[in-house]
Design a protein around this motif. Structure first.
Motif, PDB file in Angstrom:
ATOM      1  N   GLU A 268       0.857  -1.153  -0.079  1.00  0.00           N
ATOM      2  CA  GLU A 268       0.078  -0.026   0.077  1.00  0.00           C
ATOM      3  C   GLU A 268       0.899   1.263   0.155  1.00  0.00           C
ATOM      4  N   TYR A 270       4.026   1.544  -0.980  1.00  0.00           N
ATOM      5  CA  TYR A 270       4.733   1.623  -2.155  1.00  0.00           C
ATOM      6  C   TYR A 270       3.789   2.160  -3.201  1.00  0.00           C
ATOM      7  N   ARG A 271       2.686   1.804  -3.477  1.00  0.00           N
ATOM      8  CA  ARG A 271       1.666   2.445  -4.387  1.00  0.00           C
ATOM      9  C   ARG A 271       1.650   3.773  -3.996  1.00  0.00           C
ATOM     10  N   TYR A 272       1.278   4.250  -2.874  1.00  0.00           N
ATOM     11  CA  TYR A 272       1.260   5.564  -2.655  1.00  0.00           C
ATOM     12  C   TYR A 272       2.318   6.393  -3.146  1.00  0.00           C
ATOM     13  N   LYS A 273       3.489   5.882  -2.602  1.00  0.00           N
ATOM     14  CA  LYS A 273       4.892   6.568  -2.876  1.00  0.00           C
ATOM     15  C   LYS A 273       5.019   6.793  -4.380  1.00  0.00           C
ATOM     16  N   VAL A 274       4.950   5.702  -5.291  1.00  0.00           N
ATOM     17  CA  VAL A 274       4.692   5.909  -6.669  1.00  0.00           C
ATOM     18  C   VAL A 274       3.806   7.057  -7.190  1.00  0.00           C
ATOM     19  N   ALA A 275       2.570   6.815  -6.887  1.00  0.00           N
ATOM     20  CA  ALA A 275       1.622   7.873  -7.101  1.00  0.00           C
ATOM     21  C   ALA A 275       1.748   9.260  -6.724  1.00  0.00           C
ATOM     22  N   ASN A 276       2.236   9.428  -5.654  1.00  0.00           N
ATOM     23  CA  ASN A 276       2.682  10.820  -5.030  1.00  0.00           C
ATOM     24  C   ASN A 276       4.033  11.212  -5.125  1.00  0.00           C
ATOM     25  N   LYS A 277       4.983  10.488  -5.760  1.00  0.00           N
ATOM     26  CA  LYS A 277       6.312  10.676  -5.797  1.00  0.00           C
ATOM     27  C   LYS A 277       7.106  10.837  -4.415  1.00  0.00           C
ATOM     28  N   TYR A 282       1.174   9.918   3.607  1.00  0.00           N
ATOM     29  CA  TYR A 282       0.631   8.624   3.613  1.00  0.00           C
ATOM     30  C   TYR A 282      -0.254   8.392   4.798  1.00  0.00           C
TER      31      TYR A 282
END
Ligand code: NAD
Length: 469
Positions: A268, A270-277, A282
């Motif tokens: 979860e 990681y997906r947040y990190k990719v989407a929000n750079k 988080y």
């Protein structure tokens, strides 16, 4: 103690291992030195303007061929760093029993500033420069991904080589880390993170090593801090949390730290990190800006998985982790290494722990030059044989074989199964060799020195066997 350059740092660590061995000084310096370094400068037309790029490929050793090592695209990279990384590759391959020499490459570029369509000609032109100057070919020098590069760049590189040398039947083996549909191998993307998991599992199988670190039991419930949720950090922390019961209590990223003492959900996050750079914002954790302080938080295992030089003489005295598992290359400087060892902090060295990538690259290269997918010949045979065993067992005992067991016995190994099994085996054997070396040589107190001692002995032997002097 002042901080040394990355290359000096690696050299000093190697020197420390050499002092524990009976090695002729000439041989030691032949092993340590970088054989050759190519620097290239080339122009590419970008947005109607000519831009000139600088890149390097260092070949540290050719006692085995091809020389192997990643190519990184980074805005701050220098020849010194590339040479240090190439040297680490030599030792890494020797520790892991991979029949390759060591190499590394880099292109000075910030890939985030260029579109995909711009990155392609830049990468292809860099590949041409390397191949024309004999610094890229299936037989002599085989790159792989590193920071800032991935499957996409490897596919462009292999395709450029194929167009340049169409008569080379092994053109696919000129680069590893390719997408599966372009000659890559299943399990390569996550290989380094998987190797970190297998390496840590093996460490925790050795009660003496665990006790010496001031811990007990296996990985289950261990509190872990990860620095860098990129390819290596993401996969390592995902596997460790989902399969080994590890609790990741903090993730340190370039924009700050997310902490949660109950454990973070890596997929979860990681997906947040990719989407929000980045990790800021988080919801399921506490954010703070002070990334440096987070390295010093109390935990069982600290996994630096971002970049080199993160634990220095400055912060080493305040590190509270019991184990530092070096997923990145060179995250602990030479000066910090000594301070940590004096304090009894156990360091699982990079040259062993993050070698999963090159191990699976080796499998990919072997598959490419053999021109056949692993498992293709025997998978159905194994499957059929397994089914016969369960049927025979049932007929002889009159009892049904439980479904889980039936499907395990009746499963023929496919490419991914074989890759994982080969990686697991390689990580276990390398760790056992390192541990045995530390136990048999009273001058060796730590795993890094043991690892380098094993590597240098193997490399020295191959120099002696074919001595050109
Ligand atoms: P990556 O670019 O995929 O990930 C690096 C991550 O670290 C990114 O998420 C980035 O945002 C983060 N980061 C950068 N600077 C940071 C900082 N100062 N503090 C916290 N986070 C920061 O790179 P990667 O491929 O995962 O490589 C990471 C390290 O592992 C490097 O040292 C690399 O040489 C080493 N390594 C990689 C592989 C591989 O197969 N990719 C193999 C062996 C070793």
């Amino acid at each position: 103690m002042g901080e040394l350059s990355f290359r000096e740092s690696v050299n000093r660590m190697v020197d420390r291992a050499i002092t524990t061995m009976d090695l002729e000084p000439g041989l030691a310096s032949a092993i340590k030195g970088c054989n050759s370094v190519l620097q290239v400068r080339f122009p590419v037309l970008i947005r109607d303007k000519i831009e000139v790029f600088t890149g390097w490929r260092a070949v540290h050793s050719t006692h085995r061929l091809p020389a192997k090592g990643g190519i990184r695209f980074a805005p701050t990279v220098a020849q010194d760093e590339v040479e240090a990384l190439a040297a680490l590759m030599t030792y890494k391959c020797a520790i892991m029993d991979i029949p390759f020499g060591g190499s590394k490459g880099a292109l000075l570029i910030d890939p985030r500033k260029y579109t995909r369509d711009e990155m392609q000609p830049i990468t292809r032109r860099f590949t041409l420069e390397l191949a024309r100057k004999q610094f890229l070919s299936p037989a002599t020098n085989v790159p792989a991904p590193d920071m800032g590069t991935g499957q996409r760049e490897m596919a462009w590189m292999a395709d450029t080589y194929k167009n340049l040398c169409p008569e080379d039947i092994n053109y696919l083996a000129s680069v590893t880390g390719k997408p599966v549909q372009h000659g890559g191998i299943h399990g390569r993307v996550e290989a380094t993170g998987r190797g970190v998991q297998y390496g840590l599992r093996e460490f925790f199988r050795h009660t003496g090593a665990v006790t010496a670190a001031g811990l007990s039991g296996d990985l289950d419930g261990k509190r872990v801090i990860i620095q860098g949720l990129g390819n290596v950090g993401y996969h390592a922390s995902k596997f460790l949390t989902e399969e080994d019961g590890v609790k990741v209590i903090a993730v340190i990223e370039h924009d700050g730290v997310i902490a949660n003492p109950k454990g973070l959900l890596i997929e979860e996050l990681y997906r947040y990190k990719v989407a929000n750079k980045g990790v800021k914002g988080y919801p399921d954790g506490t954010f703070h800006n002070d990334s440096a302080a987070a390295l010093e938080m109390e935990c069982d295992v600290l996994i630096p998985a971002a970049m080199e030089g993160q634990i220095t003489a400055d912060n080493a005295p305040r590190i509270q982790a019991k184990i530092i598992a070096e997923a990145a290359n060179g995250p602990v400087t030479y000066a910090a290494d000594k301070l940590l060892r004096d304090r009894g902090v156990v360091i699982i060295p990079d040259a062993f722990l993050n070698a999963g990538g090159v191990v699976v690259s080796y499998f990919e290269w072997v598959q490419n030059i053999s021109h056949i997918r692993f498992g293709r010949l025997q998978r159905r045979l194994d499957e059929g044989r397994g089914n016969y065993y369960t049927t025979a067992l049932e007929e002889l005992t009159g009892k049904a074989v439980p479904e889980k067991l039936r499907s395990w016995i009746g499963h023929g190994a496919d490419e991914l199964d074989l890759v994982r099994s080969g990686l697991d085996d390689t990580m276990r054997l390398a760790f056992q060799e390192m541990l045995a070396r530390r136990e048999e040589n009273p001058k060796i107190k730590d795993l890094r020195t043991a690892a380098f001692s094993v590597a240098i002995e193997k490399i020295a032997q191959s120099y002696i066997d074919v001595s050109p002097y």
